[in-house]
Design an enzyme around this catalytic site. Structure first.
Site: not given
Length: 667
Positions: A371-373
């Site tokens: 997940e990129h955040s």
């Protein structure tokens, strides 16, 4: 732990609030190529259109813009770290997005094979159990998990990258966000989970997924002490094998896992509603969910080795002139990449909200997704490189057999989800939506082996990253017949809690360069000079973005501080060109040399655009390219072919004797 005085530890400076007039001037410069194109295609004259935008910018500066700038400066004054990261970025860039994380947001990274593993295992010849996992699959997974967590431990103790350098501060801070964390779905805007404040069994455990079942596997001992020790690869392997025996028993009894993974890959509001239902109606799911959120990282062991069917779009997307051997190699390469990105065979065997998940299939192909955040993709790539630079060490698995008993503070446990028929229907609907996303994802890797960064630097005498960006500009124009706003990621890691800034690759100079390449009257020397000018501009923009002097984050902060409910507005922000100049149909990012990676990727931001990640090594460049089959304007295969064509053309423009003549002419 290293001992040092506080005064010897460098501090990262705060991200500055840029000067308003300078930002406006840079913005006006950035839209010049759009205005030139508009004029060329019958629109308003460049001078008139530019004068109008300058008028709006000037009015903005003397009016509402000055008010917004004061608000931003005040906000920064009361922000612990910086005005952007503390208040805006993670929400606007990630958490407020409602699109599924699958393909759209999560990054993926495919590892090279481990030379220490027998070829018979790589070919999948040892798959002989009910679960579908293999001996070497589990062994490589245990080794890679140990290596990744060993990197984490060495950072925590400052054995690696101590806080005596700014790089060490940035890397330690960024890497800490990869572990013991996950994204939580919420209506309208997600949140990130908070790691446990004190040692817990869940935080010292791995989230293992096999056949869509979730398990908690302890990987530290004693797990709840203040100073736990990371288990050896042999101990981790023994616990994973114990879980596989449990899965085998469950399959033999005809059990089926509730596919929580595919729900996490759905539209964020759908996932939020479904999760709320699961937690409210079945309270025991809360404990299971917390264990998944707090787990140190994820491990997905797939039970199938994904390959392309000859009739699939993937198999047909190979160059017609390629040899059979080359075609087979490309097919295997793309199949590996898709395994990590997700396919219809394994989409339920992932928890997409997890910040870092290792994936290993029965043929020992491995990679990571996440997940990129919490942090940008460079950070997990650094962790992954540490993990795979050393192949499986046989000696690490020798010695006394590890016994997995019922003690040891629960060495593993099932994390089963309770669900009713309604939720099974929701899972089936989520799977259908996931299948549509995957079927539409035109994802491939190009290994360009004609030359790499060494030739670009030493012979072409140009910046490799800017060179690649100019190549992408020409490829886009050749395939679309027009220009587009182009996003390149630039890290602002020199600042405290710095993340990224936008580099607007489409400039007046890059436009001149592209048009020179399409003008049959332009000489090779003229084309090289245009390329040189475009790269000089690109290098300047890179420096400005990296040092907190970019424009897009500043403009975002100003716009978000406007109060429309109070009647505040500005023609500057309402201009259609303002939106068009930031419509990133070409979204790009360079990662690293990528010697240990087969390829990487992320999804296109727009359905008629491309998501492109590249790995620039001394002798080759690898491009991970994603677009959508549903768009008649895009084709990953066509884009790959034109990338090769353009890089060959640029090679001719930058031939050694030509560059030497140009340099000599300036002496």
């Amino acid at each position: 732990m290293l001992s040092r005085s506080a005064s010897s530890t460098p501090k990262l400076p705060r991200l500055p609030v840029p000067d308003l007039r300078k930002t406006l001037n840079k913005y006006l410069t950035s839209v010049e190529p759009f205005l030139l194109e508009d004029e060329l295609r019958g629109g308003m004259s460049f001078n008139s259109a530019y004068a109008l935008r300058k008028k709006w910018a000037d009015e903005f500066e003397s009016g509402i813009g000055a008010v917004l700038q004061e608000r931003l400066v005040a906000l920064d004054r009361f922000s612990p770290n910086n005005w952007l990261d503390d208040n805006f970025w993670i929400d606007k860039a990630y958490l407020e997005w409602r699109a599924p994380l699958l393909v759209n947001s999560n990054w993926w990274l495919a590892f090279h094979e481990d030379s220490m593993i027998p070829q018979s295992a790589v070919k999948g010849e040892t798959n002989n159990n009910r679960v579908g996992t293999t001996f070497w699959q589990v062994r490589r997974a245990a080794w890679l998990i140990h290596r990744m967590l060993d990197f984490k431990e060495k950072l925590d103790t400052q054995e690696l990258h101590p806080e005596t350098t700014r790089t060490g501060i940035w890397l330690r801070g960024s890497t800490s966000k990869l572990f013991n964390i996950a994204r939580r779905p919420k209506r309208l805007g997600d949140t990130l989970s908070t790691p446990p404040g004190s040692p817990t069994l869940q935080a010292r455990s791995l989230l293992l997924m096999v056949h869509d079942w979730c398990y908690r596997v302890t990987v530290y001992h004693p797990p709840t002490s203040s100073s736990p020790v990371l288990m050896s690869p042999k101990e981790i392997e023994a616990r994973i094998r114990a879980v596989i025996l449990d899965v085998e028993d469950r399959l033999a009894r005809g059990e089926r896992a509730f596919p929580i993974g595919v729900l996490s890959g759905d539209n964020r509001d759908c996932w939020a509603d479904n999760l709320e239902y699961l937690l409210n109606k079945f309270p025991t799911n809360e404990t299971t969910y917390d264990a998944m959120l707090h787990s140190v990282m994820g491990l997905s062991l797939d039970h199938t080795t994904y390959t392309f069917k000859p009739s699939s779009p993937d198999g047909s997307s190979l160059p017609t002139h390629a040899t059979h051997t080359r075609a087979a190699a490309q097919s295997q390469l793309d199949a590996h990449l898709h395994t990590i990105r997700s396919t219809h065979l394994n989409v339920s065997n992932r928890f997409f909200d997890k910040a870092l998940t290792l994936i290993v299939d029965p043929s020992t192909r491995a990679g990571a997704t996440g997940e990129h955040s919490p942090c940008d993709a460079l950070v997990p790539s650094i962790v992954a490189e540490y993990a795979i630079v050393e192949g499986v060490d046989p000696d690490a698995f020798q010695g006394t057999t590890v016994t997995i008993g019922t003690g040891d503070e629960a060495p593993w446990e099932r994390l089963d989800w309770v669900a009713d028929e309604h939720m099974w229907e929701q899972a089936r609907a989520s799977e259908q939506r996931a299948q549509k996303i995957l079927d539409d994802s035109d994802d491939s890797v190009l290994w360009f082996e004609g030359y790499g960064t060494d030739w670009i630097k030493d012979i072409a005498n140009l910046s490799p990253d800017a060179f690649i960006q100019m190549a992408l500009q020409l490829v886009w124009y050749k395939t679309r017949g027009e220009f587009t706003a182009t996003y390149e990621t630039v890290l602002t890691r020199m600042f405290k809690h710095g993340r990224t800034e936008t580099l607007r690759t489409f400039t007046r100079e890059s436009r001149d360069w592209v048009l020179s390449m399409l003008d049959p009257r332009a000489s090779r020397m003229q084309r090289y000079k245009c390329l040189q000018a475009a790269i000089t501009t690109h290098a300047r923009l890179t420096r400005e973005a990296a040092t907190g002097r970019g424009i897009d984050r500043h403009l975002l902060g100003l716009r978000l501080l406007m109060r429309p409910i109070n009647g505040e507005h500005s023609p500057f922000f309402e201009d259609e060109l303002f939106e068009r100049s930031a419509r990133w149909k070409l979204s790009t990012s360079g990662l690293s040399a990528g010697h240990l990676f087969k390829g990487t990727g992320f999804g296109a931001v727009y359905d008629d655009g491309y998501g492109i990640n590249y790995l620039a090594a001394p002798a080759m460049i690898k491009f991970g390219i994603e677009s959508k089959f549903s768009s008649t304007l895009t084709s990953t295969q066509r884009f790959k072919e034109v990338v090769v064509e353009v890089l060959d053309e640029m090679h001719l423009v930058c031939l050694e004797e030509n560059v030497a003549d140009i340099i000599t002419s300036h002496l």
